[in-house]
Design a protein around this motif. Structure first.
Motif, PDB file in Angstrom:
ATOM      1  N   MET A   1      -2.523  -4.085   9.562  1.00 29.86           N
ATOM      2  CA  MET A   1      -1.426  -4.115   8.628  1.00 29.86           C
ATOM      3  C   MET A   1      -1.803  -3.272   7.399  1.00 29.86           C
ATOM      4  O   MET A   1      -2.897  -3.363   6.881  1.00 29.86           O
ATOM      5  CB  MET A   1      -1.140  -5.567   8.222  1.00 29.86           C
ATOM      6  CG  MET A   1      -0.051  -5.673   7.209  1.00 29.86           C
ATOM      7  SD  MET A   1       0.331  -7.363   6.787  1.00 29.86           S
ATOM      8  CE  MET A   1       1.674  -7.621   7.889  1.00 29.86           C
ATOM      9  N   HIS A   2      -0.888  -2.473   6.930  1.00 26.76           N
ATOM     10  CA  HIS A   2      -1.115  -1.596   5.784  1.00 26.76           C
ATOM     11  C   HIS A   2      -0.635  -2.270   4.504  1.00 26.76           C
ATOM     12  O   HIS A   2       0.431  -2.866   4.468  1.00 26.76           O
ATOM     13  CB  HIS A   2      -0.384  -0.269   5.967  1.00 26.76           C
ATOM     14  CG  HIS A   2      -0.874   0.525   7.142  1.00 26.76           C
ATOM     15  ND1 HIS A   2      -2.032   1.258   7.102  1.00 26.76           N
ATOM     16  CD2 HIS A   2      -0.366   0.695   8.389  1.00 26.76           C
ATOM     17  CE1 HIS A   2      -2.211   1.843   8.250  1.00 26.76           C
ATOM     18  NE2 HIS A   2      -1.212   1.519   9.066  1.00 26.76           N
ATOM     19  N   SER A   3      -1.442  -2.139   3.468  1.00 27.00           N
ATOM     20  CA  SER A   3      -1.019  -2.660   2.170  1.00 27.00           C
ATOM     21  C   SER A   3      -0.245  -1.576   1.429  1.00 27.00           C
ATOM     22  O   SER A   3      -0.440  -0.385   1.664  1.00 27.00           O
ATOM     23  CB  SER A   3      -2.235  -3.092   1.349  1.00 27.00           C
ATOM     24  OG  SER A   3      -3.070  -1.985   1.119  1.00 27.00           O
ATOM     25  N   PRO A   4       0.658  -1.949   0.518  1.00 22.40           N
ATOM     26  CA  PRO A   4       1.430  -0.940  -0.223  1.00 22.40           C
ATOM     27  C   PRO A   4       0.519  -0.103  -1.123  1.00 22.40           C
ATOM     28  O   PRO A   4      -0.522  -0.564  -1.575  1.00 22.40           O
ATOM     29  CB  PRO A   4       2.418  -1.750  -1.057  1.00 22.40           C
ATOM     30  CG  PRO A   4       1.952  -3.152  -1.008  1.00 22.40           C
ATOM     31  CD  PRO A   4       1.026  -3.302   0.159  1.00 22.40           C
ATOM     32  N   LEU A   5       0.932   1.119  -1.359  1.00 20.19           N
ATOM     33  CA  LEU A   5       0.171   2.023  -2.217  1.00 20.19           C
ATOM     34  C   LEU A   5       0.330   1.622  -3.675  1.00 20.19           C
ATOM     35  O   LEU A   5       1.414   1.229  -4.111  1.00 20.19           O
ATOM     36  CB  LEU A   5       0.638   3.468  -2.028  1.00 20.19           C
ATOM     37  CG  LEU A   5       0.405   4.070  -0.651  1.00 20.19           C
ATOM     38  CD1 LEU A   5       1.057   5.450  -0.592  1.00 20.19           C
ATOM     39  CD2 LEU A   5      -1.063   4.166  -0.342  1.00 20.19           C
ATOM     40  N   ASP A   6      -0.746   1.754  -4.419  1.00 23.60           N
ATOM     41  CA  ASP A   6      -0.714   1.481  -5.860  1.00 23.60           C
ATOM     42  C   ASP A   6      -0.414   2.787  -6.581  1.00 23.60           C
ATOM     43  O   ASP A   6      -1.242   3.694  -6.620  1.00 23.60           O
ATOM     44  CB  ASP A   6      -2.046   0.893  -6.311  1.00 23.60           C
ATOM     45  CG  ASP A   6      -2.066   0.545  -7.785  1.00 23.60           C
ATOM     46  OD1 ASP A   6      -0.975   0.478  -8.392  1.00 23.60           O
ATOM     47  OD2 ASP A   6      -3.155   0.333  -8.319  1.00 23.60           O
ATOM     48  N   GLY A   7       0.760   2.901  -7.157  1.00 26.92           N
ATOM     49  CA  GLY A   7       1.159   4.126  -7.836  1.00 26.92           C
ATOM     50  C   GLY A   7       0.335   4.413  -9.077  1.00 26.92           C
ATOM     51  O   GLY A   7       0.141   5.567  -9.453  1.00 26.92           O
ATOM     52  N   ALA A   8      -0.182   3.380  -9.723  1.00 25.48           N
ATOM     53  CA  ALA A   8      -0.994   3.566 -10.927  1.00 25.48           C
ATOM     54  C   ALA A   8      -2.358   4.148 -10.606  1.00 25.48           C
ATOM     55  O   ALA A   8      -2.997   4.758 -11.464  1.00 25.48           O
ATOM     56  CB  ALA A   8      -1.146   2.247 -11.660  1.00 25.48           C
ATOM     57  N   ALA A   9      -2.805   3.993  -9.385  1.00 27.95           N
ATOM     58  CA  ALA A   9      -4.124   4.503  -8.992  1.00 27.95           C
ATOM     59  C   ALA A   9      -4.080   5.989  -8.644  1.00 27.95           C
ATOM     60  O   ALA A   9      -5.116   6.630  -8.547  1.00 27.95           O
ATOM     61  CB  ALA A   9      -4.664   3.706  -7.809  1.00 27.95           C
TER      62      ALA A   9
END
Length: 56
Positions: A1-9
């Motif tokens: 399962m993929h976790s959502p991308l962190d846009g702040a990173a």
């Protein structure tokens, strides 16, 4: 399962957006300085470097 991308990173930033935000912050600080100078009755021509030569 993929976790959502962190846009702040992410380091991807549109350079024109960053430049616009910096310019906006600079304008706000200039406005604040002018308002404070007006409130305290400070003559900015006396305090700016080179203003006497330009005003003359």
């Amino acid at each position: 399962m993929h976790s959502p991308l962190d846009g702040a990173a992410s380091s991807l930033v549109r350079p024109y957006l960053a430049a616009h935000e910096q310019e906006t912050a600079l304008q706000e600080s200039r406005r604040l300085a002018l308002v404070l100078a007006a409130d305290f009755g400070i003559d900015l021509d006396q305090h700016l470097i080179g203003a006497r030569e330009v005003a003359a």
